[in-house]
Every structure is written in C-alpha cells, then in structure tokens.
Scaffold this motif. Structure first.
Motif, mmCIF file in Angstrom:
data_model
loop_
_atom_site.group_PDB
_atom_site.id
_atom_site.type_symbol
_atom_site.label_atom_id
_atom_site.label_comp_id
_atom_site.label_asym_id
_atom_site.label_seq_id
_atom_site.Cartn_x
_atom_site.Cartn_y
_atom_site.Cartn_z
ATOM 1 N N VAL A 12 0.848 -1.197 0.000
ATOM 2 C CA VAL A 12 0.000 0.000 0.000
ATOM 3 C C VAL A 12 0.885 1.249 0.000
ATOM 4 O O VAL A 12 0.638 2.197 -0.750
ATOM 5 C CB VAL A 12 -0.975 0.005 1.202
ATOM 6 C CG1 VAL A 12 -1.719 1.335 1.293
ATOM 7 C CG2 VAL A 12 -1.967 -1.147 1.094
ATOM 8 N N ARG A 13 1.948 1.257 0.820
ATOM 9 C CA ARG A 13 2.872 2.406 0.851
ATOM 10 C C ARG A 13 3.545 2.620 -0.509
ATOM 11 O O ARG A 13 3.667 3.750 -0.987
ATOM 12 C CB ARG A 13 3.952 2.200 1.904
ATOM 13 C CG ARG A 13 3.490 2.488 3.282
ATOM 14 C CD ARG A 13 4.682 2.681 4.225
ATOM 15 N NE ARG A 13 4.234 2.736 5.584
ATOM 16 C CZ ARG A 13 3.626 3.776 6.144
ATOM 17 N NH1 ARG A 13 3.392 4.846 5.452
ATOM 18 N NH2 ARG A 13 3.233 3.732 7.402
ATOM 19 N N ASP A 14 4.004 1.532 -1.132
ATOM 20 C CA ASP A 14 4.666 1.633 -2.427
ATOM 21 C C ASP A 14 3.712 2.177 -3.491
ATOM 22 O O ASP A 14 4.092 3.015 -4.312
ATOM 23 C CB ASP A 14 5.208 0.266 -2.862
ATOM 24 C CG ASP A 14 6.346 -0.232 -1.986
ATOM 25 O OD1 ASP A 14 6.918 0.562 -1.204
ATOM 26 O OD2 ASP A 14 6.640 -1.453 -2.062
ATOM 27 N N ILE A 15 2.491 1.687 -3.494
ATOM 28 C CA ILE A 15 1.485 2.141 -4.467
ATOM 29 C C ILE A 15 1.166 3.615 -4.226
ATOM 30 O O ILE A 15 1.048 4.399 -5.174
ATOM 31 C CB ILE A 15 0.217 1.261 -4.379
ATOM 32 C CG1 ILE A 15 0.547 -0.150 -4.869
ATOM 33 C CG2 ILE A 15 -0.934 1.874 -5.172
ATOM 34 C CD1 ILE A 15 -0.469 -1.196 -4.460
ATOM 35 N N ALA A 16 1.020 3.999 -2.960
ATOM 36 C CA ALA A 16 0.737 5.400 -2.625
ATOM 37 C C ALA A 16 1.842 6.304 -3.168
ATOM 38 O O ALA A 16 1.566 7.361 -3.761
ATOM 39 C CB ALA A 16 0.596 5.558 -1.116
ATOM 40 N N ALA A 17 3.095 5.901 -2.987
ATOM 41 C CA ALA A 17 4.219 6.703 -3.476
ATOM 42 C C ALA A 17 4.210 6.777 -5.005
ATOM 43 O O ALA A 17 4.416 7.842 -5.591
ATOM 44 C CB ALA A 17 5.540 6.118 -2.977
ATOM 45 N N GLU A 18 3.936 5.649 -5.636
ATOM 46 C CA GLU A 18 3.926 5.588 -7.099
ATOM 47 C C GLU A 18 2.820 6.465 -7.687
ATOM 48 O O GLU A 18 3.016 7.141 -8.701
ATOM 49 C CB GLU A 18 3.741 4.131 -7.545
ATOM 50 C CG GLU A 18 3.765 3.925 -9.041
ATOM 51 C CD GLU A 18 3.575 2.457 -9.397
ATOM 52 O OE1 GLU A 18 2.863 2.187 -10.386
ATOM 53 O OE2 GLU A 18 4.122 1.589 -8.699
ATOM 54 N N LEU A 19 1.642 6.444 -7.061
ATOM 55 C CA LEU A 19 0.499 7.212 -7.573
ATOM 56 C C LEU A 19 0.446 8.638 -7.032
ATOM 57 O O LEU A 19 -0.409 9.414 -7.436
ATOM 58 C CB LEU A 19 -0.809 6.494 -7.214
ATOM 59 C CG LEU A 19 -1.003 5.105 -7.821
ATOM 60 C CD1 LEU A 19 -2.283 4.464 -7.289
ATOM 61 C CD2 LEU A 19 -1.048 5.194 -9.350
ATOM 62 N N ASP A 20 1.346 8.963 -6.098
ATOM 63 C CA ASP A 20 1.357 10.256 -5.424
ATOM 64 C C ASP A 20 0.037 10.508 -4.692
ATOM 65 O O ASP A 20 -0.519 11.596 -4.716
ATOM 66 C CB ASP A 20 1.654 11.392 -6.412
ATOM 67 C CG ASP A 20 2.094 12.663 -5.696
ATOM 68 O OD1 ASP A 20 2.624 12.561 -4.564
ATOM 69 O OD2 ASP A 20 1.877 13.755 -6.245
ATOM 70 N N TRP A 21 -0.471 9.439 -4.042
ATOM 71 C CA TRP A 21 -1.660 9.523 -3.191
ATOM 72 C C TRP A 21 -1.183 9.368 -1.751
ATOM 73 O O TRP A 21 -0.104 8.850 -1.499
ATOM 74 C CB TRP A 21 -2.638 8.399 -3.473
ATOM 75 C CG TRP A 21 -3.317 8.435 -4.801
ATOM 76 C CD1 TRP A 21 -3.253 9.402 -5.747
ATOM 77 C CD2 TRP A 21 -4.171 7.411 -5.333
ATOM 78 N NE1 TRP A 21 -4.012 9.053 -6.834
ATOM 79 C CE2 TRP A 21 -4.585 7.842 -6.609
ATOM 80 C CE3 TRP A 21 -4.618 6.186 -4.866
ATOM 81 C CZ2 TRP A 21 -5.439 7.088 -7.411
ATOM 82 C CZ3 TRP A 21 -5.464 5.436 -5.662
ATOM 83 C CH2 TRP A 21 -5.876 5.879 -6.913
ATOM 84 N N SER A 22 -2.027 9.762 -0.820
ATOM 85 C CA SER A 22 -1.687 9.520 0.586
ATOM 86 C C SER A 22 -1.879 8.033 0.889
ATOM 87 O O SER A 22 -2.608 7.326 0.185
ATOM 88 C CB SER A 22 -2.572 10.361 1.510
ATOM 89 O OG SER A 22 -3.887 9.857 1.530
ATOM 90 N N TYR A 23 -1.231 7.591 1.938
ATOM 91 C CA TYR A 23 -1.375 6.202 2.416
ATOM 92 C C TYR A 23 -2.851 5.925 2.718
ATOM 93 O O TYR A 23 -3.405 4.901 2.337
ATOM 94 C CB TYR A 23 -0.495 6.055 3.652
ATOM 95 C CG TYR A 23 -0.250 4.666 4.181
ATOM 96 C CD1 TYR A 23 0.033 3.593 3.354
ATOM 97 C CD2 TYR A 23 -0.244 4.453 5.555
ATOM 98 C CE1 TYR A 23 0.298 2.337 3.873
ATOM 99 C CE2 TYR A 23 0.031 3.189 6.082
ATOM 100 C CZ TYR A 23 0.285 2.142 5.232
ATOM 101 O OH TYR A 23 0.550 0.898 5.754
ATOM 102 N N SER A 24 -3.493 6.863 3.378
ATOM 103 C CA SER A 24 -4.896 6.735 3.753
ATOM 104 C C SER A 24 -5.805 6.637 2.524
ATOM 105 O O SER A 24 -6.689 5.784 2.457
ATOM 106 C CB SER A 24 -5.312 7.934 4.615
ATOM 107 O OG SER A 24 -6.685 7.912 4.874
ATOM 108 N N ASP A 25 -5.581 7.522 1.546
ATOM 109 C CA ASP A 25 -6.404 7.497 0.331
ATOM 110 C C ASP A 25 -6.196 6.212 -0.465
ATOM 111 O O ASP A 25 -7.126 5.679 -1.062
ATOM 112 C CB ASP A 25 -6.088 8.694 -0.567
ATOM 113 C CG ASP A 25 -6.671 9.993 -0.048
ATOM 114 O OD1 ASP A 25 -7.496 9.953 0.896
ATOM 115 O OD2 ASP A 25 -6.297 11.060 -0.589
#
Length: 135
Positions: A84-97
């Motif tokens: 989830v953290r890696d995907i958030a960073a890749e998509l430039d979304w927050s961890y929560s979102d």
C-alpha cells in the motif's frame, strides 16, 4: 511432585506481524463494510484488511477515492502494508487514500473473500464485548 503440563495459550492465534493504517472511506462503503463484517462474523478492521488484500489483486481498477467521512483503523499484514505504501508513493496519493481506494475495489469483489475467519469468536456475545487495550 506432580508433572507439569504444557500451559495452554489463551487468546486468539497470532495473525503475524501487522501495521496500522488509518483511513476515511465514504459512508456508503462503511455501511457495506459493516454489513459484510456482520454477515461473516468478522471485526470491521479484519474485514477492511481482507478487502485491501482483494483490492491489491485488482490494483488496475483503483481510482482516486471519494472524500470519506467514515473513519477506520485497520491492522494489515506487513507485506500488504508495504505494498500500500509503495502504491501510494507511485500514484502520489496519501497512504490513507490508497487504502480507501483499495477497500472500494475489494467491495466490488466480495466473492473473493473467505467465508469465515477461524480466529473470530464463534460466540456472538463475545463479539459484542467492548474492545480493550489488548484488542
């Protein structure tokens, strides 16, 4: 002197190392999540973690989540949490979102959830007990 027997462990079996995710999901998703949890006899956090796991299998369906008002604290396996953290960073979304988006995807694939958790109390009265610090 009497022989000592092995001590019986009290409590649920370990689910392994977990990380916490705090998120807010749309109220409609929260209502659906609570219904799924109730139907399966699961806790809300356990259900959300399972939905995130399903969502990770269908990542290509994830879209930016709608603003949410239903707050959740979820404990997911460390490997899912890192994804989830890696995907958030890749998509430039927050961890929560990112967690909220994956829950939304998981809700579209409810047929992939297991039917029953072996670690949830089988006695419905036990499920209604207030949570404690150890919970």
């Amino acid at each position: 002197m009497a022989k000592r027997t092995a001590a019986r462990r009290i409590g649920r079996p370990s689910k392994g190392p977990r990380v916490a995710i705090g998120t807010r999901i749309p109220e409609a998703h929260g209502t659906q999540l609570r219904s799924v949890a109730s139907d399966r006899g699961w806790y809300h956090s356990e259900t959300a973690a399972a939905l995130i796991s399903v969502g990770l299998r269908h990542l290509q369906e994830a879209t930016a989540p709608a603003p949410g008002t239903d707050a959740l604290m979820i404990r997911v396996p460390q490997t899912d949490g890192q994804r989830v953290r890696d995907i958030a960073a890749e998509l430039d979304w927050s961890y929560s979102d990112t967690a909220a988006a994956l829950i939304a995807v998981g809700l579209r694939h409810l047929d992939e959830l297991p039917a029953k958790s072996s670690t949830t109390p089988s006695n419905p009265a036990q499920q209604e007990l207030p949570l404690t610090r150890a919970s």
